[in-house]
Write an enzyme that holds these catalytic residues in place. Structure first.
Site, PDB file in Angstrom:
ATOM      1  N   GLN A  51       0.909  -1.115   0.081  1.00  0.00           N
ATOM      2  CA  GLN A  51      -0.006   0.025   0.086  1.00  0.00           C
ATOM      3  C   GLN A  51       0.992   1.269   0.064  1.00  0.00           C
ATOM      4  O   GLN A  51       1.952   1.136   0.583  1.00  0.00           O
ATOM      5  CB  GLN A  51      -0.948   0.127   1.184  1.00  0.00           C
ATOM      6  CG  GLN A  51      -1.921  -1.081   1.411  1.00  0.00           C
ATOM      7  CD  GLN A  51      -2.273  -1.397   2.994  1.00  0.00           C
ATOM      8  OE1 GLN A  51      -3.434  -1.397   3.019  1.00  0.00           O
ATOM      9  NE2 GLN A  51      -1.522  -1.876   3.843  1.00  0.00           N
ATOM     10  N   GLU A 106      -3.436   0.198  13.023  1.00  0.00           N
ATOM     11  CA  GLU A 106      -3.015   1.457  13.677  1.00  0.00           C
ATOM     12  C   GLU A 106      -3.059   1.353  15.186  1.00  0.00           C
ATOM     13  O   GLU A 106      -2.562   2.083  15.706  1.00  0.00           O
ATOM     14  CB  GLU A 106      -3.859   2.571  13.188  1.00  0.00           C
ATOM     15  CG  GLU A 106      -5.201   2.340  13.461  1.00  0.00           C
ATOM     16  CD  GLU A 106      -6.125   3.823  13.044  1.00  0.00           C
ATOM     17  OE1 GLU A 106      -6.167   4.711  13.846  1.00  0.00           O
ATOM     18  OE2 GLU A 106      -6.508   3.489  11.958  1.00  0.00           O
ATOM     19  N   ASP A 126      -2.577  -8.147  10.837  1.00  0.00           N
ATOM     20  CA  ASP A 126      -2.378  -7.153   9.916  1.00  0.00           C
ATOM     21  C   ASP A 126      -1.303  -7.900   8.856  1.00  0.00           C
ATOM     22  O   ASP A 126      -0.295  -8.343   9.171  1.00  0.00           O
ATOM     23  CB  ASP A 126      -2.096  -5.813  10.328  1.00  0.00           C
ATOM     24  CG  ASP A 126      -2.369  -4.600   9.297  1.00  0.00           C
ATOM     25  OD1 ASP A 126      -3.465  -3.939   9.558  1.00  0.00           O
ATOM     26  OD2 ASP A 126      -1.546  -4.656   8.306  1.00  0.00           O
ATOM     27  N   ASP A 157      -1.440 -12.537   6.406  1.00  0.00           N
ATOM     28  CA  ASP A 157      -2.992 -12.407   5.814  1.00  0.00           C
ATOM     29  C   ASP A 157      -3.750 -12.973   6.789  1.00  0.00           C
ATOM     30  O   ASP A 157      -3.811 -14.179   7.083  1.00  0.00           O
ATOM     31  CB  ASP A 157      -2.681 -13.048   4.422  1.00  0.00           C
ATOM     32  CG  ASP A 157      -4.022 -13.330   3.804  1.00  0.00           C
ATOM     33  OD1 ASP A 157      -4.845 -14.199   3.810  1.00  0.00           O
ATOM     34  OD2 ASP A 157      -4.567 -12.035   3.260  1.00  0.00           O
ATOM     35  N   ALA A 158      -4.839 -12.086   6.880  1.00  0.00           N
ATOM     36  CA  ALA A 158      -5.896 -12.589   7.896  1.00  0.00           C
ATOM     37  C   ALA A 158      -6.577 -14.058   7.612  1.00  0.00           C
ATOM     38  O   ALA A 158      -6.736 -14.771   8.553  1.00  0.00           O
ATOM     39  CB  ALA A 158      -7.067 -11.404   8.099  1.00  0.00           C
ATOM     40  N   ASP A 175     -11.508  -5.095  10.700  1.00  0.00           N
ATOM     41  CA  ASP A 175     -11.005  -3.622  10.598  1.00  0.00           C
ATOM     42  C   ASP A 175     -10.163  -3.781   9.440  1.00  0.00           C
ATOM     43  O   ASP A 175      -8.992  -3.304   9.521  1.00  0.00           O
ATOM     44  CB  ASP A 175     -10.279  -3.110  11.798  1.00  0.00           C
ATOM     45  CG  ASP A 175     -10.135  -1.697  11.934  1.00  0.00           C
ATOM     46  OD1 ASP A 175     -10.560  -0.971  11.063  1.00  0.00           O
ATOM     47  OD2 ASP A 175      -9.176  -1.290  12.706  1.00  0.00           O
TER      48      ASP A 175
END
Length: 330
Positions: A51, A106, A126, A157-158, A175
């Site tokens: 990202q 975060e 995350d 990876d979730a 989230d």
């Protein structure tokens, strides 16, 4: 996509006839709609494997985290988003002890979860270690949460992490970043993922809750309505709810789902919050949740008539493009 630009703007009226230079952050919400606000400074900008990431010091909203050109969280009003995401599911659950967060880099979701006295363990998974490290360094408000011994931080990876683990959870919290084309998260909004992985990892009375994108009078048809409809195919009881978040320039949506009914009244929610949560919520109480889950006539009608089911082949995206998409187009 989000852009930062500096331009000459009209000065404050005390500067008669003068000009001052201002830096602005601009986010393209739709083809013909942009949202912008003034910056004090750009604290960080860079790109991870997954990202693009920016941390901005904004004049109206304080520090703001921007990922792939989409504002994720702003210091002044992030409590609205995170209290809404976390507390309805946890107070509805009879005794939540073990929680799994998909995403949450975060740290604010973990912070709100760890305020619950019943919680013994929070697994935060995350995919992007650089984002997590970045937030640990820059977001002081979550420092205590990151150092809490009940928090287990996993970089993966979730989906893969939930498949790998044999544990089950009382609450699973989504989230995740919004489903955008080329982003890392859209596959975690699909019926197959909810059915074959999320549901299988919930304990009896377990609850799944996810952020579900823009939920405004016009924007809710992007992904909110079909995430709701997709969860309806998988769980017996599904509750959509929403709240206005000033820094998002829109109403935002969440969806809570379980095979056990949601029964608590506003007064009962208040009582559980008082008994279970350390400190005062700034935004959410029983009446607020009752209001949040009473959607407008137009949105209710739209959700009731939604037929689209979210799959990898029939994914819907909010406006914008992720890093992978942009690199493929380069």
């Amino acid at each position: 996509m989000g852009d930062i630009s500096c331009s000459n703007g009209n000065a404050h009226s005390s500067m008669v006839g003068g000009y001052r230079k201002s830096c602005w952050y601009e986010e393209e919400i739709e083809d013909n709609l942009r949202w912008c606000f003034a910056l004090n400074s750009i604290l960080h900008t860079g790109a991870t494997q997954y990202q693009d990431i920016q941390l901005l010091d904004t004049k109206p909203f304080g520090k703001a985290l921007v990922i792939d050109g989409k504002l994720q969280s702003a210091e002044i009003d992030e409590f609205i988003y995170h209290e809404s995401l976390v507390h309805p599911a946890l107070v509805q659950h009879p005794g939540p002890k073990i929680i799994f967060i998909m995403g949450g880099g975060e740290g604010s979701t973990a912070r709100e979860l760890l305020r619950h006295r019943t919680v013994e363990k929070v697994v935060m998974c995350d995919i992007d270690e650089e984002v997590v490290d970045f937030c640990k360094s820059y977001l002081a408000v979550n420092k205590e949460a990151f150092s809490d011994p009940r928090l287990e931080l996993v970089i993966n990876d979730a989906r893969a992490e939930l498949e790998r683990r044999e544990d089950c959870y009382d609450v699973i919290v989504g989230d995740l970043a919004d489903p955008i084309e080329g982003g890392p998260c859209y596959k975690l909004y699909t019926k197959s993922f909810y059915e074959s992985i999320v549901k299988q990892r919930l304990n009896q009375d377990g609850i799944f809750v996810t952020q579900a994108g823009p939920a405004g009078i016009f924007s809710h048809t992007e992904v909110f309505s079909c995430i709701y409809n997709t969860l309806k195919q998988v769980f017996k009881y599904v509750v959509p709810y929403s709240a206005h978040i000033p820094s998002y320039a829109d109403t935002w949506g969440w969806v809570m789902a379980s095979d056990s009914p949601f029964m608590l009244s506003a007064d009962e929610l208040d009582l559980r919050m008082k008994q279970r949560i350390k400190g005062e919520n700034r935004y959410l109480d029983g009446k607020t949740f009752t209001s949040a889950s009473t959607l407008s006539k137009a949105v209710r009608k739209s959700l009731d008539s939604e037929t689209h089911v979210y799959t990898e082949k029939s994914a819907r995206f909010i406006y914008g493009h992720g890093t992978a998409f942009k690199h493929n187009q380069a």
